[in-house]
Scaffold this active site. Structure first.
Site, mmCIF file in Angstrom:
data_model
loop_
_atom_site.group_PDB
_atom_site.id
_atom_site.type_symbol
_atom_site.label_atom_id
_atom_site.label_comp_id
_atom_site.label_asym_id
_atom_site.label_seq_id
_atom_site.Cartn_x
_atom_site.Cartn_y
_atom_site.Cartn_z
ATOM 1 N N HIS A 173 -5.380 4.687 2.827
ATOM 2 C CA HIS A 173 -6.286 4.484 1.699
ATOM 3 C C HIS A 173 -6.258 5.659 0.713
ATOM 4 O O HIS A 173 -6.800 5.565 -0.397
ATOM 5 C CB HIS A 173 -7.715 4.293 2.218
ATOM 6 C CG HIS A 173 -8.549 3.396 1.352
ATOM 7 N ND1 HIS A 173 -8.195 3.020 0.076
ATOM 8 C CD2 HIS A 173 -9.749 2.785 1.573
ATOM 9 C CE1 HIS A 173 -9.116 2.239 -0.447
ATOM 10 N NE2 HIS A 173 -10.074 2.078 0.444
ATOM 11 N N ASP B 80 -5.015 1.512 -2.862
ATOM 12 C CA ASP B 80 -6.372 1.012 -3.070
ATOM 13 C C ASP B 80 -6.544 -0.336 -2.371
ATOM 14 O O ASP B 80 -5.567 -1.032 -2.071
ATOM 15 C CB ASP B 80 -6.664 0.856 -4.562
ATOM 16 C CG ASP B 80 -6.680 2.197 -5.277
ATOM 17 O OD1 ASP B 80 -7.002 3.214 -4.614
ATOM 18 O OD2 ASP B 80 -6.359 2.229 -6.478
#
Length: 531
Positions: A502, A506
């Site tokens: 992450h 995204d």
């Protein structure tokens, strides 16, 4: 002039390695390109060849130590004088050995056959004193070629095949699978240059009386079940002996299940329980209150096995990936009807034309490459404060083997056809199972696919293969009721899982990536039209 031996470059994602074992000791003669030391990484085990001929003058790191790429391992000195000395010593050694066995060798040669060559357990490094016999590939009487593997030896550090030093016939095989042996122990005797149809040179040279003795021994061996009865079973384990004494049990009353028939504590407990059931004529006792097994009784039923070094490295690297990346998993599902119909329609023609079966991995690899072009962040990696975008698709394919998980790489999969991908995956899978993957096969992956569905997994959260930023988990295809056009129909469905870092990917990008994979698989014509 000394030549340095250093840790070679092992791939862009590999920064360190562990010394598995040294094949040579200080003072040994070395030929150029001869394997000198074995290095182990989380991906592969590789032998480092000597950069020059000479004498190993120094070893700077010991077996089991972890070193970085480029670190000094040892040095090789000029080997002129040492070579002459070694040759002289070897000559004397060989001459001495010939003296000790001259009668046997002479008689063998007089009989028109080759000499008997002994195969022993090789040195596996100063910290390794014993090994276990793994798989045995040959049996007594089999013909072998020089360098052909005879059996496999396993230590706590590595497994290695023991090759035949000569071509000939195995006359004696002195070990069995699972047996523990010491370094230098005799494994087999091979008659050099013999044919399988010829008689044993040792028996022939020893004369009729000796040969008949051998045959009589073989007959007796066969009568007692084919296993030479030359040893009595081991004495009971200390804990078992103590319990036998307390319970007034004789050794003949307990069946030993340990090595060589050794009685273990669990065997004694089983005998005690069996003795209680075998006395129905005795007056019934008041029911006993059941009790939980003691820690000692539990320990007698446990088995402690040392992790292989490859397994230790895999565990460390997987945990490092969890500690480093901001790992998250998102899911979707795909209707496999279109792919299955296409595969069913063309699988015979495909195999006939390309010489390889049409599986699911080809479709998934192409679908992933298609999605990576649209979502390049999933195909990138973090290097410090930089993001490196890879304008190519090197797809790692996770393969489970007996020794652990490996991830060989299909390079430039985005430029390959489905047939080319299937062929390369087949080659890499076979090499992985046989332990023959090269460093080139393991390097440079940008994205990984893991197919847990082959083991029946319905859903999972795969762990990233660092430093990659994404891994796709495939799962079992299972028929489920689905609503299609307002109607409930049965469709073959598969859950897809994308684990991603992450820090670089995204949530929107991760979801979009899975949607693109889903769309391509549910409508494979998109692959042809590049849509």
């Amino acid at each position: 002039m000394a030549t340095e031996i250093r840790v070679p470059t092992l791939g862009e994602s590999v920064t360190e390695a562990t010394i598995g074992r040294w094949f040579k000791a200080v003072g040994d003669q070395i030929a150029a390109d001869e394997p000198i030391v074995e290095l182990e990484t989380d991906k592969v085990t590789v032998e480092v060849p000597a950069p020059a001929a000479g004498t190993l003058s120094e070893i700077t790191v010991k077996e089991g130590e972890t070193v970085e790429v480029g670190a000094l391992l040892g040095t090789i000195g000029e080997g002129g004088a040492a070579r002459e000395k070694a040759g002289s010593t070897a000559g004397k050694s060989a001459e001495g050995k010939a003296d000790m066995t001259s009668s046997k060798v002479d008689e063998t040669r007089a009989a028109g056959n080759g000499r008997l060559v002994e195969v022993t357990v090789p040195s596996a490094g100063e910290s390794v004193t014993e090994a276990q016999i793994g798989e045995i590939y040959k049996k007594a009487g089999d013909t072998v070629k020089a360098d052909e593997p005879i059996l496999e030896l396993e230590t706590d550090k590595a497994a290695q095949e023991i090759p035949s030093p000569v071509s000939g016939v195995i006359r004696e095989l002195l070990v069995k699978s699972g047996e523990e042996v010491k370094i230098g122990a005799l494994l087999a005797r091979i008659e050099e240059g013999a044919d399988a149809g010829k008689p044993d040179a040792a028996a022939q040279a020893a004369g009729p009386a000796s040969a008949s003795t051998v045959r009589e021994a073989e007959r007796k061996t066969a009568e007692i079940g084919g296993e030479p009865q030359i040893e009595e079973r081991r004495p009971p384990a200390p804990s078992a002996a103590k319990l036998m004494k307390e319970q007034d049990l004789k050794p003949s009353e307990v069946a030993g299940t340990g090595k060589d028939g050794q009685v273990l504590k669990g065997d004694v407990l089983a005998a005690i329980e069996g003795r209680g059931r075998a006395a129905p004529s005795e007056p019934a006792e008041a029911p006993k209150v059941s009790r939980a097994p003691s820690p000692a009784e539990d320990e007698a039923r446990e088995e402690r096995v040392k992790m292989t070094r490859l397994r230790q490295t895999i565990a460390r690297r997987l945990k490092d990936a969890q500690n480093t990346a901001a790992m998250l998993t998102t899911f979707n599902e795909v209707d496999m009807t279109a792919v299955m119909d296409l595969r069913k329609k063309y699988k015979d023609l495909f195999e006939k034309k390309h010489g390889v079966k049409l599986g699911f991995m080809g479709f998934f690899t192409k679908a992933v490459c298609h999605a990576l072009k649209e979502i390049p962040a999933v195909n990138a990696e973090i290097d410090g404060t930089d993001i490196i975008y890879k304008n190519y698709c090197h797809i790692g394919v996770a393969v489970g083997t007996d020794r652990g998980l490996v991830v060989p790489v299909v390079r430039d999969a985005d430029r390959m056809t489905i047939a080319e991908i299937e062929k390369e995956i087949g080659r890499l899978g076979a090499a992985a199972r046989e332990g023959k993957l090269s460093m080139a096969d393991m390097q440079g992956g940008t994205f990984t696919i893991s197919n847990g569905g082959v083991y029946g997994s319905l859903m999972s959260t795969p762990i990233l293969n660092a430093p990659q930023s994404g891994i796709l988990g495939m799962h079992k295809i299972q028929e489920r009721p689905m609503v299609v056009g307002g109607q409930i129909v049965i469709r073959p469905m598969m859950y897809l899982a994308l684990s991603y870092d992450h820090r670089i990917v995204d949530g929107k990008e991760a979801v979009t990536f899975l949607v693109r994979v889903k769309e391509v698989l549910e409508d494979p014509e998109r692959l042809v039209l590049d849509l």
